[in-house]
Structures are given as structure tokens and as C-alpha cells.
Design a protein around this motif. Structure first.
Motif, mmCIF file in Angstrom:
data_model
loop_
_atom_site.group_PDB
_atom_site.id
_atom_site.type_symbol
_atom_site.label_atom_id
_atom_site.label_comp_id
_atom_site.label_asym_id
_atom_site.label_seq_id
_atom_site.Cartn_x
_atom_site.Cartn_y
_atom_site.Cartn_z
ATOM 1 N N SER A 143 0.838 -1.216 0.000
ATOM 2 C CA SER A 143 0.000 0.000 0.000
ATOM 3 C C SER A 143 0.866 1.257 0.000
ATOM 4 N N ALA A 144 1.920 1.236 0.800
ATOM 5 C CA ALA A 144 2.802 2.410 0.879
ATOM 6 C C ALA A 144 3.443 2.698 -0.473
ATOM 7 N N GLN A 145 3.862 1.666 -1.165
ATOM 8 C CA GLN A 145 4.469 1.873 -2.487
ATOM 9 C C GLN A 145 3.448 2.390 -3.486
ATOM 10 N N PHE A 146 2.238 1.838 -3.445
ATOM 11 C CA PHE A 146 1.199 2.295 -4.371
ATOM 12 C C PHE A 146 0.819 3.743 -4.088
ATOM 13 N N ASP A 147 0.729 4.106 -2.816
ATOM 14 C CA ASP A 147 0.409 5.500 -2.467
ATOM 15 C C ASP A 147 1.464 6.442 -3.025
ATOM 16 N N LEU A 148 2.723 6.061 -2.874
ATOM 17 C CA LEU A 148 3.817 6.894 -3.356
ATOM 18 C C LEU A 148 3.769 7.051 -4.870
ATOM 19 N N ILE A 149 3.616 5.934 -5.558
ATOM 20 C CA ILE A 149 3.605 5.977 -7.028
ATOM 21 C C ILE A 149 2.337 6.655 -7.532
ATOM 22 N N GLY A 150 1.210 6.417 -6.846
ATOM 23 C CA GLY A 150 -0.039 7.068 -7.259
ATOM 24 C C GLY A 150 0.083 8.582 -7.202
ATOM 25 N N ASN A 151 0.690 9.096 -6.143
ATOM 26 C CA ASN A 151 0.887 10.546 -6.044
ATOM 27 C C ASN A 151 1.782 11.061 -7.168
ATOM 28 N N LEU A 152 2.777 10.241 -7.531
ATOM 29 C CA LEU A 152 3.706 10.657 -8.594
ATOM 30 C C LEU A 152 3.018 10.728 -9.948
ATOM 31 N N ILE A 153 2.341 9.654 -10.329
ATOM 32 C CA ILE A 153 1.850 9.584 -11.714
ATOM 33 C C ILE A 153 0.613 10.457 -11.939
ATOM 34 N N PHE A 154 -0.056 10.878 -10.848
ATOM 35 C CA PHE A 154 -1.180 11.785 -11.036
ATOM 36 C C PHE A 154 -0.748 13.245 -10.912
ATOM 37 N N SER A 155 0.547 13.429 -10.733
ATOM 38 C CA SER A 155 1.087 14.794 -10.736
ATOM 39 C C SER A 155 1.921 14.975 -12.000
ATOM 40 N N ASP A 156 2.418 16.146 -12.214
ATOM 41 C CA ASP A 156 3.258 16.407 -13.382
ATOM 42 C C ASP A 156 4.729 16.467 -12.997
ATOM 43 N N SER A 157 5.078 15.842 -11.892
ATOM 44 C CA SER A 157 6.452 16.005 -11.393
ATOM 45 C C SER A 157 7.178 14.678 -11.241
ATOM 46 N N ILE A 158 7.043 13.815 -12.262
ATOM 47 C CA ILE A 158 7.770 12.549 -12.227
ATOM 48 C C ILE A 158 9.223 12.822 -12.575
ATOM 49 N N GLN A 159 10.091 12.663 -11.585
ATOM 50 C CA GLN A 159 11.508 12.988 -11.800
ATOM 51 C C GLN A 159 12.221 11.892 -12.587
ATOM 52 N N ASN A 160 12.044 10.664 -12.155
ATOM 53 C CA ASN A 160 12.742 9.545 -12.798
ATOM 54 C C ASN A 160 11.703 8.590 -13.386
#
Length: 940
Positions: free
Chosen positions: A557-574
């Protein structure tokens, strides 16, 4: 040439060449050799069935005469003094031997030559060849040629002898078989007594194959009765020992030698002959030679950088394990002595550690193999004690290496193999509770029961997962062992009580197990195996304990929360790291979903995943639809998520979960499909990986969702929900983007497509019938091709699909006659009449004239096709009748057709269908009986 078959007079025609000049002799034999080889190989221009008919005609009419001529010519050459300095005479011998080999390797039964196993091959010589093999001069001829020909030509003689030794047993009675076997054994014995020619590698290899065939085709009870058996088995033993010691010489031949001894040892319990087999005398020598020669190979491999024989020793180890079971005490004593010696030297030496570690690696593999070889034999308590001695030594050595942290990759792979063999024999339901192995383990290691041994294995698994993240081979093998342990009913219940297992369930993160890290492994598929095994352990006593499930799933769940926040934002660094993290997570979830086999466990998984994380699926596809590594992992998870395995998707009556799950499925397929179609076609070499594989998985997902019985699909149209219509329309778009040939050429795509099509024709046939004319034509064309597919699953599925469609159309037309307006159905049938007629012809031809492996399935759509195309069927019937060569046969065929439709009514009720199927079986038999003398060249 008219209607004559071209090769009918081949022997007479070629005989003219043989009466000419030496050059013409060579050409004549070469023509026969090439023709025989060609008749034995199917090509892309004839159907497999037609090829088999042509080959059978050649076999029955020409092949015996060709082989007889070849044998006679070889006899003439043998009796003459062949001048091998004369290139024409040498070329003639080469061509004759090739011709003889082509005749003996002919596919007499009409099975696929490529599918034949070299180990179990029996030459199905026709009965009319019997006289040739009863004449012992045939066998003597090839042995004599072997001794007289130059070394370069001798392997061809041995190749022929390999086939002769494999002639089917039923060709002879018992007395004749013993006479034939005696002749073979005497010839082999003479070669062993003068083995100089075996120094040539091709001779050596073919001779090893010949030895192996002696046992694969003859029983040990027969071999011990041959004249001079004691001397014969002694010579083979000496030859085997010498060959094993020369481990660098023809390593691919060792398999055949070991298979000879393995088969003989395995036959001992079933031998009824009173003559001594002497295996107790020679097998320990064979075992010792193999073991010592492999240990001696280690310093040479390390010094000269040679290929390590251990890399390809898997099957050899199984063979030696069986051989070593003969005089098992001696085998174990040897292994224990060598193991103790190597361990002592390894502990005290600093200079030879690499060599000694390599030798210990071999010994761990060998000990694992001989323990695993137990399964096939009656065992005693003494054998259990011997196994216990060896097991204790390996476990002690493993602990020693772990304490030193000095184990190499190959040695750890050996330990894993050892534990896998131990698991198969001494862990699980089949193990006797009083096995003396555990008594020995208790005395030496303090391991009093199976649970304590499992604790050691699990700790080894944890150690590997912690410290070998850089080795995909070790991680994969470790997880396979973990997965195997998680399957056993009793072992998994003992494992769940272990502290080591509880540690795994509570700490499955990259911090504790680095292989779960984003960049740890190149291939992330093994993570599915890990979570499948973990999931099984979790489910053992989970019941309805939601809190425990939540604790387990928290790291994911923690990993999905982290990735979910990333991909629904415009700030994917890597981006690449994010994609790999998602791939890993989808692999993890697929394994966990697979383990959820009960209603309660699946419900907990579903409630956790939906609706919190399902948007991540769609978003990931929107962003990275062109990355097949990501889309494959995501879609395969979805395919598992929607599959109603063991009826686990049984939602409550008031629950909308089934409909909600299908809506998410529709979104995933439509999102992926829309973007995939925008990409266009990739290069041919990337077509499957970048396009067709994803489409194939989508078809599998849709099939599972449609056939899962957890959705009432009428609800969607009733309430104006487009989820069903959208996904079905996307299926059509994806289908039309694939050329029909590609649909047939890729097996996984074919299976998923035809499986989905069968499901649609069964439960959504109105959708199929309402397709645009060009789409419906494409579907029918694909079914028509699928009917003739070699894969029985595909052809059977096509029969069911065609039956569903034809039944629907016929019933609609029948209702029209009753007053219901179905003009669209009439137009549909009339506009596609040629395709339906073609399929009627295809199905009828397959059932009537070909080797139909699924006759019942083929018969089901045939009645509907006949009722839809009665006029065409009448023409088809008349065409077959008119094709008969005489009035008598025409009358027989006419009666057969009359009987076919006898008692058949113009409806598709089950009772009527069953009667037609019975009539069809009789019809097929009558047609084939009446046309046995009439070669069918092109069907109808």
C-alpha cells in the motif's frame, strides 16, 4: 503422365541408371535417397493429411523394394574389393549408406518425425519387411561394412545399426527375437574387443547410441540370456568406465551410455530370468568412475577455462542416481569418504580452495541426486540411515560456509538443488513419520522433526534472498524452492508456525530483501513467484482476519500511495525508475491475487484494491502504453484479478462488486486499445512483443470477465451503462487491426482469440450476428481457418463457436417461417452463403477423409450447416457419388448418404443432433471402407 503418380515406377526407372556408367550408378542411388528423404518430410504446399497419404502410398508400394535393392548393392560392394582411392566408388558407398539410413528412419506410422524421442524411438518396420530381418546377413552386412570401410564412412554403418537394433519387438516371436538379439550382441562385442575405430568421435557417438538402443528395445531378462553375456557386460562396463574418465571426449555421448546402465538397473526388480545380471558387480565401478572423473575435471576446467561439465549435468545426475542405487551402500560410502576428505582439506588449505569448492559443489549435487533417486525403488531403513549420514554432512558444510560467508554462486545453487531433492523425498504427506532419516538428523544435528528441518530450509531461503540480490539465477531457484514448499498441504501448516516464515510475512520489503528493490533484478517475473508463495502461507489460517491482511499488505500500500501521487502529478523525476517500480508491483499483485483462492481472501484483496488503486491502472496505461514491459505486467495482473478461479468471485446478492469490477476491466481494455491502435504497426520482428502480446492478454481478460458468472450483463443496457458495449467494440477494433494470417501464426494469440470468440458466440451471440458485414466475414473466415488448425484446442473451439452461430441463425430463420420478421438474418445468411458453404465442405471433408482427432466436436456444427445449405449439400453429395470409379461404389456411397440423414428431422434439438452424430460415425466408417482402394487426391 495423366493421372499417374510420378514415383510409381521409380525402382524400374533407376535400375537403368545402375546398369550404366559408375557416374550413373551414383546418380541413380542419389535419386532414390533424395526421394525417400523427401517422402518422409512434410512441406508447406501440401496439407499434413495429404502428405501422410502420399507417404503411406510410397511406403506400401516402393520403400521395401528400394531398401532391398540398396541392401543387395551393398552386399555386392562388400564382396568386391572396393577401391577407396576411386572417388566414384567411394561416392557410391556413401550414397548407398545414406539411402539405407533414409529407408530405416522412414516415418512408417505417419507420426511427426520431429516429435520422436531419440531415447524411446522404435522403428515400426512393416510386417512384409520381416524376411529381410529374419535373414541375419542383413545385420552382419552392416557390421562387416563398419569393419572394412574407412573410419570416415563407418559412422553411417553404425547409424543404420542403431535403427536396426530399434526394430519393433512384435516383428519377431520370442525365439526369433533372441536369435536377432544374439546377432546384434555378437557384432557389438566384436567392436568392443577391437575398439580402435571408436577413437573417431562420430564413431564413438553412434556406438553409444547403439548401446543405448539395445536396452531401450530389449528387456534385461532377454539380454542376460544371450550367448556370452558375462563377457559382453564386462566389455561394456570397461568401455563405459574408460569413456567416463575421458570426460572431454564427446561429452554429448555420455548420456547414451548412462541411459543404458540406468535402464538396466531400473529393470532389475522386474526381471524374472534366473541368469545372473552381474549389475551388482559392474554398477559400482560405473558410479565410481563418473564421480571421480567429474571431481578430476574441476582443476582442468579452472586452469584451462573450459566449459564446465556441471552446467549440463542435470540429466546425467538423475541417471547416475539410479545406477548408484545398485549397491547403494557402496555409493554412499564413496560419497561420504570423498566429501569428508574434501571438507577437511578445504578447512585446512588456503591454496586449493577454488578447486576444493568446485569438487564439493559436484559432491553436493551428487548427494542430492542419489537421495532424489530413492523415489523409484523399494527402500530399507539402512538406506534411510545412509541418506541421513549424507544429509547431515551437507547441512553442516552449508552452516560452515554461511559462517565464513564464503559460499560461491555455484555452491549455493548446489545447496538449493540438494534441498529440492530432500523436499521431494523427506518432506510432505508421503513421508513415514518414523523415517530413520529424522532419527539420524536428531542424533547429529538436533533436528527432531520435519518442522525443524523446514526451519533450516526457510532460513537458507531468507539468507539467499537477502544476500544474493545480484544473482538472478540464485534468486529464481530459491523462489522456486520456496514456491514448491508452499504447495504441500501438511508442510505449509508446519511452516506457518515458524518464526522465519512470520518474519517473511511481516518484512517483505526491499530493506530486508534487496531483490525487491527497483533496480535489483533485470527480470522481475520471479517476484510473482515470491508473492504467490507468501500469499499461500498468509491464507493458511487467515480466515476473515482483515487486520492481519491489512498488516501484510501495508508495505505494498505504501508503495502504491507513493507511485499514485507521482503519476497523477506532473512532477515525475525519474520516469524509468517509476515504471520499473510499477512493473514490480504488478508482478507482486499478480502473485498475491493468484494465491487468493477463497471467497473471503479474494474479497479482502478486492476491497483493498478497489477503488483506492484501480485508477493507477488506467493512468499508467495512459502514460506508458507504448512500453510492453509495463503493459504486459499490468495486463497479466488484470487477467488474474478478473479470473473466477475456484469460484472465488462470489459476491453477495446486494453487492455491486461484480459490475464494478467489469467496469474497471472495460476501462483498462479500452484505454490500452485506443492508444495501441494509434501507434500503428511496429516492425515485423517486434510485432508480437509490442502489439500482439498485449492484444492477446486483453482477449484473455475479456474472456475471463465474460465467462466468470459474476456479472449480469443485461444490467448495462437496462441502465444505459456503456461499459459492455465499449469493450466489445474495442474487441472488434483490435481484431480488425490484426491480419488473419498473424491471427493464425501466433499460437498464444490464436488460443486467446478463439477462446474469447467461443465465449461471445455462447453468451453474446446477438452481438456477433449484429456485426458489420465485413467484420462478420472476417470472423467467419478466421473460424474457417481455425477448423483446419493443427492445435486441437483451436479447432475444437472453432467447432463450438461455429455451432453456436449456426444454431442461432437457423433458429431465427425458423421463427421467421413462423411469422417473426428477421429480414436482417436472411440477408446475413444469404450474403455469407459462400463462406458457410466453404465451412460445410471443410468440416465434411475433415470428418470423412482425414484423421479427425475431435470427431464429436466437428460433428456438432455440421447438421446446422447442412440445414442452412441443403441445396449445396445435395451438390456436394452428388459430386462425391459421381467421382466414384464404378457403379457399385456409386451405389454404396448413395446408400451411405441416405443412411446419414435417416431419421434426421429439420431441427437442432439435442436428441436430433445426437442421432446425427451417431449416423455420421457410421457414415465415416462406410465411406472409408468403400474407398480404401481409391486414393483421395484433393478431397471434395
Amino acid at each position: 503422365m495423366g493421372t499417374e503418380v510420378p514415383f510409381r515406377n521409380i525402382v524400374q526407372d533407376v535400375t537403368r541408371f545402375l546398369q550404366g556408367s559408375p557416374e550413373q550408378n551414383v546418380i541413380g542411388v542419389q535419386i532414390m535417397s533424395e526421394l525417400t528423404a523427401e517422402m518422409n518430410q512434410s512441406d508447406n504446399f501440401k496439407s499434413l493429411t495429404k502428405h501422410r497419404k502420399v507417404a503411406a502410398s510410397f511406403r506400401d508400394g516402393q520403400l521395401f523394394e528400394i531398401f532391398q535393392l540398396c541392401r543387395n548393392l551393398l552386399k555386392q560392394l562388400e564382396s568386391a574389393n572396393i577401391d577407396f582411392n576411386n572417388p566414384l566408388q567411394q561416392a557410391l558407398v556413401v550414397q548407398l549408406l545414406q539411402l539405407a539410413n533414409n529407408c530405416l528412419t522412414f516415418d512408417f506410422l505417419g507420426t511427426s518425425v520431429e516429435d520422436a524421442s531419440d531415447d524411446l524411438c522404435t522403428v515400426q518396420i512393416p510386417t512384409n519387411w520381416r524376411s529381410l530381418f529374419m535373414d541375419m546377413s542383413t545385420v552382419q552386412l552392416f557390421f562387416n561394412l563398419y569393419r572394412s570401410l574407412p573410419v570416415s564412412l563407418a559412422p553411417a554403418c553404425l547409424s543404420c545399426l542403431v535403427q536396426i537394433a530399434s526394430v519393433r519387438r512384435s516383428l519377431f516371436n520370442n525365439q526369433e527375437r533372441m536369435k536377432f538379439l544374439n546377432e546384434l550382441v555378437q557384432g557389438v562385442r566384436q567392436i568392443l574387443e577391437s575398439p580402435q575405430s571408436l577413437e573417431e568421435v562420430n564413431n564413438f557417438h553412434e556406438f553409444c547410441r547403439l548401446l543405448a538402443r539395445l536396452k531401450s528395445n530389449y528387456q534385461l531378462g532377454e539380454l542376460v540370456k544371450v550367448e556370452g553375456y558375462p563377457r559382453f557386460i564386462e566389455l561394456i562396463a570397461k568401455f563405459t568406465v574408460t569413456s567416463l574418465q575421458m570426460w572431454q571426449f564427446s561429452p554429448n555421448s555420455v548420456h547414451y551410455l548412462l541411459s543404458l546402465w540406468q535402464r538396466m538397473v531400473a529393470s532389475v526388480p522386474y526381471m524374472k530370468a534366473s541368469e545372473p545380471h552381474l549389475l551388482d558387480t559392474f554398477c559400482p565401478e560405473i558410479t565410481k568412475s563418473y564421480i571421480t572423473s567429474r571431481l578430476e575435471s574441476v582443476p582442468v576446467v579452472l586452469r584451462d577455462g573450459l566449459d564446465d561439465p556441471l552446467d549440463d549435468a542435470g540429466q546425467q545426475l538423475e541417471q547416475v542416481a539410479t545406477i548408484g542405487r545398485c549397491q547403494y551402500e557402496k555409493t554412499c560410502q564413496l560419497l561420504i569418504q570423498l566429501f569428508d576428505d574434501c571438507v577437511q582439506r578445504f578447512s585446512n588449505s588456503a591454496t586449493e580452495r577454488a578447486v576444493l569448492e568446485g569438487q564439493l559443489t559436484w559432491l553436493v549435487y551428487l548427494i542430492g541426486a542419489v537421495i532424489g533417486g530413492r523415489a523409484s525403488f523399494a527402500n530399507t531403513d539402512e538406506h534411510d540411515l545412509l541418506d541421513g549420514d549424507m544429509i547431515c554432512r551437507v547441512v553442516q558444510f552449508m552452516h560452515f560456509m554461511e559462517d565464513k560467508r564464503a559460499s560461491s554462486e555455484k555452491l549455493d545453487l548446489a545447496f538449493l538443488n540438494f534441498f529440492e531433492q530432500f523436499r521431494k523425498i523427506y518432506v510432505g504427506e508421503q513421508v513415514h513419520k518414523t523415517s530413520k532419516v529424522y532419527r539420524k538428523l536428531s542424533e547429529v544435528l538436533g533436528l527432531t522433526d520435519e518442522a525443524m528441518v523446514l526451519e533450516i530450509i526457510i532460513r537458507k531461503i531468507i539468507t539467499n534472498l537477502k544476500f544474493w540480490a545480484s544473482s538472478e539465477t540464485i534468486i529464481t531457484k530459491t523462489l522456486n524452492l520456496f514456491n514448491d514448499l508452499s504447495v504441500g498441504y501438511s508442510s505449509v501448516r508446519k511452516m506457518i508456525k515458524l518464526d522465519a516464515v512470520q518474519f517473511l510475512l511481516g518484512n517483505h520489503t526491499a530493506e530486508h530483501f534487496p531483490f525487491l528493490g527497483v533496480n535489483a533484478l533485470q527480470d522481475l517475473r520471479c517476484r510473482t513467484t515470491f508473492y504467490t508463495a507468501l500469499g499461500r502461507l498468509l491464507m493458511v489460517d487467515l480466515g476473515e482476519d482483515e487486520e492481519r491482511f491489512e498488516r501484510f499488505i501495508t508495505p505494498i500500500s505504501a508503495q502504491f500511495d507513493l507511485i499514485g501521487n507521482l503519476i497523477f502529478s506532473d512532477s515525475i523525476q525519474n520516469v524509468e525508475e517509476t515504471k520499473r517500480a510499477l512493473i514490480g508491483l504488478f508482478r507482486d499483485l499478480r502473485g498475491l491475487a493468484f494465491a487468493c483462492n477463497s471467497k473471503s481472501s479474494y474479497q479482502m484483496f478486492f476491497d483493498w484494491f478497489y477503488p483506492s488503486y484501480t485508477p493507477i491502472l488506467v493512468r499508467a496505461l495512459q502514460l506508458w502504453f507504448d512500453d510492453p514491459a509495463l503493459t504486459t505486467a499490468l495486463l497479466k495482473f488484470m487477467a488474474e484479478f478478473v479470473q473466477n478461479r475456484t469460484q472465488r468471485l462470489q459476491f453477495d446478492v446486494s453487492s455491486p462488486n461484480g459490475i464494478l469490477l467489469f467496469r474497471e476491466t472495460s476501462k483498462v481494455i479500452c484505454t490500452y486499445g485506443e492508444r495501441l491502435l494509434q501507434l500503428g504497426n511496429p516492425p515485423k520482428e517486434q510485432l508480437y512483443s509490442r502489439k500482439l502480446k498485449g492484444i492477446s492478454i486483453c482477449f484473455s481478460i475479456l474472456r475471463s470477465a465474460l465467462s466468470g458468472n459474476y456479472v449480469n450483463f443485461g444490467v448495462f443496457r437496462l441502465y444505459g451503462d456503456n461499459a459492455l458495449d465499449n469493450v466489445l467494440n474495442m474487441f472488434v477494433k483490435l481484431l480488425l487491426s490484426i491480419p488473419l494470417q498473424d491471427l493464425m501464426d501466433y499460437p498464444k494469440l490464436s488460443l486467446s482469440y478463439f477462446g474469447l470468440l467461443e465465449c461471445l458466440s455462447q453468451d453474446h451471440v446477438e452481438f456477433v450476428a449484429s456485426l458489420e458485414p465485413q467484420v462478420f466475414l472476417f470472423v467467419l473466415s478466421s473460424i474457417s481457418q481455425g477448423l483446419t488448425a493443427l492445435d486441437t484446442m483451436v479447432s475444437t473451439g472453432c467447432c463450438a463457436t461455429l455451432d453456436n452461430i449456426v444454431t442461432y441463425l437457423f433458429r431465427k430463420l425458423t421463427k421467421r417461417k413462423s411469422g417473426e420478421n428477421n429480414e436482417r438474418i436472411v440477408q446475413l445468411v444469404e450474403s455469407h452463403a459462400p463462406v458457410f458453404q466453404q465451412m460445410l465442405s471443410t468440416v465434411f471433408n475433415i470428418i470423412t477423409f482425414e484423421e479427425c482427432r475431435n470427431q464429436w466436436s466437428m460433428s456438432r456444427p455440421l447438421l446446422g450447416l447442412i440445414l442452412l445449405n441443403e441445396q449445396f449439400f445435395s451438390q456436394l453429395r452428388q459430386q462425391l457419388i459421381n467421382a466414384q470409379p464404378n457403379e457399385k461404389q456409386r451405389e454404396l456411397i448413395t446408400i451411405s448418404f441416405r443412411n446419414l440423414m435417416d431419421g434426421i428431422e429439420p431441427n437442432l434439438l439435442t436428441k436430433n443432433r445426437d442421432r446425427f452424430t451417431q449416423n455420421l460415425s457410421v457414415f465415416r466408417r462406410e465411406i472409408n471402407d468403400s474407398m480404401k482402394t481409391n486414393v483421395v487426391n484433393g478431397g471434395l
